[in-house]
Motif scaffolding. Structure first.
Motif, PDB file in Angstrom:
ATOM      1  N   SER A  65       0.564  -1.247   0.074  1.00 34.00           N
ATOM      2  CA  SER A  65      -0.036  -0.127   0.042  1.00 34.00           C
ATOM      3  C   SER A  65       0.714   1.269  -0.097  1.00 34.00           C
ATOM      4  N   ALA A  66       2.087   1.263   0.280  1.00 35.76           N
ATOM      5  CA  ALA A  66       2.836   2.356   0.233  1.00 35.76           C
ATOM      6  C   ALA A  66       3.889   2.375  -0.628  1.00 35.76           C
ATOM      7  N   SER A  67       3.573   1.820  -1.995  1.00 32.55           N
ATOM      8  CA  SER A  67       4.436   1.706  -3.154  1.00 32.55           C
ATOM      9  C   SER A  67       4.725   2.874  -3.784  1.00 32.55           C
ATOM     10  N   LYS A  68       3.687   3.931  -3.808  1.00 36.10           N
ATOM     11  CA  LYS A  68       3.926   5.123  -4.425  1.00 36.10           C
ATOM     12  C   LYS A  68       4.979   5.940  -3.726  1.00 36.10           C
ATOM     13  N   ALA A  69       4.905   6.062  -2.326  1.00 32.18           N
ATOM     14  CA  ALA A  69       5.910   6.697  -1.670  1.00 32.18           C
ATOM     15  C   ALA A  69       7.403   6.009  -1.918  1.00 32.18           C
ATOM     16  N   LEU A  70       7.119   4.729  -1.621  1.00 35.78           N
ATOM     17  CA  LEU A  70       8.722   3.986  -1.873  1.00 35.78           C
ATOM     18  C   LEU A  70       9.165   4.261  -3.242  1.00 35.78           C
TER      19      LEU A  70
END
Length: 130
Positions: A65-70
């Motif tokens: 779910s945090a792939s955009k920021a990562l």
């Protein structure tokens, strides 16, 4: 079958390219280990950025779910890795940019959409991107 289902719930190819990029960036300062730890050497930055990129690639498997920021962080670090590690002879930077873009573009597909059966109550709408 279980692996295929697990793979579809995570940004698999983005994570693999990110881990590969981090290992390529780590390879340069580790081969220059005699001069890496000398005072004033910028190769330590290559160790730091390569390690962070590898760690972020592993984190994207467990935090989809945090792939955009990562993905944004991976793109930023892979471009900056040119300073301390020559970007893994530029291949690490290119793989990092592509892997970060794949992480940023990945989105979780709802179960109804992945089954290919739209619900009968809601009319079909185009998928939201971005």
């Amino acid at each position: 079958m279980v692996f295929k289902k697990w793979r579809h719930t995570r940004p698999f190819f983005g994570a693999i390219l990110t881990i590969l990029s981090g290992l390529m960036i780590l390879w340069v300062p580790l081969n220059l280990y005699l001069s890496t730890f000398l005072p004033g050497s910028v190769a330590v930055i290559g160790l730091l950025f390569g390690g962070l990129i590898t760690l972020i690639g592993l984190m994207s498997f467990f935090l989809p779910s945090a792939s955009k920021a990562l993905g944004i962080i991976v793109i930023f670090l892979s471009i900056l890795s040119v300073i301390g590690a020559l970007g893994g002879f530029l291949f690490g930077t290119i793989f990092g940019i592509i892997g970060g873009a794949l992480l940023t573009a990945w989105r979780m597909v709802p179960a109804e959409e992945s089954a290919g059966r739209p619900s009968s109550d809601v009319p079909a709408q185009p998928a939201k991107t971005g």
